[in-house]
Design an enzyme around this catalytic site. Structure first.
Site: not given
Ligand code: ARG
Ligand code: GLU
Length: 719
Positions: A84, A221, A654
């Protein structure tokens, strides 16, 4: 007085004791934590993590793009981050005929690796505590403006000289502990970063929005990039003649796997946390801001869903938008729930009572800190209605695609009527805007946005107090009474709905054409909202938030004085940090216990839910699964995919390396459990878990799934 103070102090100390896994620590000062870390099992020294005299683990870590982390895993500049995080790059190389998102991508030779203009990675060369320099001429009685001016002057001169120290150097000075300390960060920035490999989305984004923020998780991922340098191993703009960068340090990969209770460390660039906000701020967050923002996004997402379910073209067009809107929406829901469950407001109030008692215990403390809490209360009180307007501006007004689209025209249009405006600049801006317009319409669907408009205007009208509504909203509803009918009229009249016309007008942007934009109903509505906001909200809103920043400087300083034995970590601010903790499951709610790891069995199980499009793994993956062809990465006849641990992380982490006690790479951080998202405000080791992609699943995908063994041979694997 003294006795109650001691009692409160004692109970708060007990609370702190339970929070061993909390914290995002400053690498340069990690020595203060090292005994604690070693007690949890860490085998290395502070110098191994951060050193300016020899290569250390920090030299294997980069800030990837604007908001992610990546780490070096070979002597030839190979880097791993999340899928991502590399998504925009993977997408930019994708076409209908050569869809890297759908099919994945594995460069077979170096010549196949794909350049990414605009993508940068930053290595931290060093950090310096510059507090004394920056605050040298600052006095306590000085006006805030003067203080900031002096700080900036010193910061700029430090940055100027640091930048000259090496090729591709950049520097920044950042406030820590709400402006009580300042650190300078010197980075070396590389800008030739090429895409090397990525699994298909059906692996790299497996589970999609359905599983986002959720455990148990099965997302592969990750994506691979390579940093290129000039012949002297220095940063250089993209050139076919550049060669793979030779890092000072790269991470060895451990295939040993994790057990419950194992030490883990996350080394990366967390973006933003708010650990020291007062009960008033938490109250505003969970009882006003989050609920309103969630409600507005509920409405927007249900409109998206309705159209996306009915129409495949719209489903593709709105996939990324849906993901973006849903990501924060889901986090806010989890955060609100978690802060309520923790009784965060009550806990903050306890701390504040203790602070008030402490501040009242001596005359000099009283003078320095006694005034703070009543001020906080008053400011947050005044802030609440203004912050509601700001939330509705961001979520309801800018949530309408055509309104935020119209906002992009404002500057250019005002230049047209400014006799002094530079004509060259105007042309340049107009060219840029035309490019933006073409992009915008690729993923825009008028019917969707018309519904969003109706819903957002109605929400603004019904939920923002009358005194904070621009008059036109009242006028509109008196005339129409029916938001959908009104939306229908406006969307049939607006020029912003017609890409060809917009581009034609922009192409010859004289004052006649500009007037057509300015008199447009969508542009007028945007101007009414924005004008009202600027006249009635913006100034006071920023006066208050600026004042609050100053209060926090005193408050955090006071908290640190009140608890001299407590180790305080500064809020995340997109600088390199170390978090450490233990591998382990948890119980998210009564009757439910989460295991600490997932396996490929779960991918198969999820794939049986045939009606969930997010759960469709590649056929080849399921063939390998059926054949149990897991190579050397199998454990007890199956394949590990992800695990959870108690590391304190946030957005920006991330892609961060997850290291074992010896400093070897055991996984790549990519998310947090939904029940933990309150950790940006308050950490709870019983619920807070970061989600890590197990490195063995990565190796399996590269090896057995993709057959990209040439990449594996660059890496150093240890048992
Ligand atoms: N929750 C993760 C973050 O905060 C991953 C986001 C990307 N993935 C998604 N399915 N939208 O960034
Ligand atoms: N998915 C988050 C990012 O893109 C990390 C998850 C979180 O917020 O801990 O940085």
């Amino acid at each position: 007085m003294r006795k109650t103070f001691l009692l409160i102090m004692l109970s708060v100390l007990l609370v702190f004791k339970a929070m061993a896994d909390e914290g995002m620590w400053i690498p340069m000062l990690i020595g203060k934590n090292i005994a604690d870390m070693q007690r949890l099992g860490f085998k290395l020294t502070a110098e191994d993590l951060y050193s300016i005299n020899k290569s250390s683990l920090k030299d294997a870590i980069v800030q990837f793009g604007g908001g992610c982390t990546g780490e070096l895993i070979s002597a030839e500049g190979l880097l791993i981050t999340n899928h991502h995080c590399g998504y925009p790059e993977i997408q930019s190389h994708s076409t209908v005929d050569n869809n890297l998102l759908a099919n994945g991508f594995w460069a077979t030779t170096r010549a196949d690796e794909l350049p990414n203009p605009g993508l940068k990675v930053r290595f931290l060369v060093r950090m310096d505590d510059v507090t004394n320099l920056v605050l040298k001429n600052v006095t306590p009685s000085m006006a805030e403006k003067e203080r900031q001016k002096l700080i900036q002057e010193v910061a700029y001169s430090l940055i100027d000289s640091a930048k000259k120290e090496g090729v591709g150097y950049e520097a920044i000075v950042r406030p820590f502990y709400s402006g009580n300390q300042y650190f300078m960060f010197v980075y070396q920035v590389f800008e030739d970063v090429r895409l090397v490999g990525a699994p298909p989305e059906s692996i790299g984004k497996f589970g999609g929005d359905t599983d986002n923020w959720v455990w148990p998780r099965h997302t592969g991922d990750f994506s691979l990039f390579r940093i290129y340098a000039d012949k002297n191993n220095n940063p250089a703009p993209y050139s076919p003649g550049n060669v793979p960068f030779k890092p000072k340090k790269f991470l060895k990969i451990s295939t040993k796997g994790v057990k419950e209770g194992d030490f883990t460390l996350v080394y990366g660039f967390p973006g933003r946390t708010q650990q020291y906000i007062t009960s008033h701020a938490v109250n505003l967050l969970i009882n006003q801001s989050n609920p309103h923002k969630i409600q507005l996004r509920d409405a927007r997402l249900s409109i998206f869903n309705r159209f996306m379910n009915a129409n495949d073209t719209i489903a593709i067009k709105y996939a990324a938008k849906h993901a973006r809107v849903a990501n924060a929406w889901k986090k806010w829901i989890g955060e609100t729930m978690g802060l309520n469950r923790l009784n965060a407001v009550g806990k903050k109030q306890e701390l504040e009572s203790m602070f008030a008692a402490w501040a009242a215990s001596k005359p000099d403390l009283k003078e320095q800190y006694g005034w703070l809490l009543p001020k906080f209360a008053a400011f947050y009180n005044e802030l609440a209605p203004l912050s509601l307007v700001v939330d509705y501006r961001n979520e309801a007004v800018y949530g309408v695609e055509l309104l935020s689209f119209a906002s992009r025209f404002e500057r250019l249009l005002s230049m047209v009527f400014d006799a002094n405006a530079d004509r060259g600049k105007l042309k340049e801006q107009s060219d840029n805007l035309q490019e933006y317009v073409r992009d915008f319409f690729k993923d825009f669907e008028l019917a969707v946005d018309k519904e969003v408009f109706a819903s957002m205007m109605q929400a603004y009208y019904e939920r923002v107090p009358r005194e904070y509504q621009p008059d036109f909203l009242q006028r509109l509803t008196e005339q129409q009474g029916n938001w959908r009918k009104l939306a229908g009229q406006i969307y049939s009249q607006t020029v912003f709905a017609d890409s060809v016309r917009v581009l034609t007008l922009l192409h010859d942007l004289d004052s006649t054409n500009a007037k057509e934009f300015i008199n447009d109903p969508i542009f007028s509505i945007y101007s009414e909202f924005e004008g009202f906001y600027r006249r009635n909200v913006q100034k006071r809103y920023f006066e208050i938030t600026d004042s609050l920043e100053i209060l926090y400087r005193y408050y955090v300083d006071g908290l640190m004085r009140m608890q001299p034995d407590k180790r305080f970590f500064p809020d995340a601010n997109s600088t390199l940090r170390i978090a450490y903790g233990k591998v382990g499951g948890f119980s998210p709610r009564d009757g439910v216990v989460y295991n600490f790891y997932t396996t490929i069995d779960g991918i198969y199980e999820k794939s049986l839910q045939r009606d969930v499009p997010d759960y469709v793994p590649p056929k080849r993956l399921m063939e390998l699964y059926q054949a149990k062809d897991f190579g050397p990465y199998a454990v007890n006849g199956t394949l590990p995919v992800a695990f959870i641990a108690t590391n304190h992380t946030t957005g920006g982490n991330s892609g961060s390396p997850v290291l074992d006690a010896e400093g070897n790479l055991i996984g790549v951080n990519f998310d947090r459990c939904w029940e933990s998202t309150m950790s940006d405000v308050m950490f709870d080791p019983n619920y807070c878990r970061n989600i890590t992609l197990d490195i063995r699943y990565v190796l399996f995908i590269i090896d057995r799934f993709a057959g990209a063994n040439h990449l594996l041979s660059e890496m150093v694997l240890v048992q």
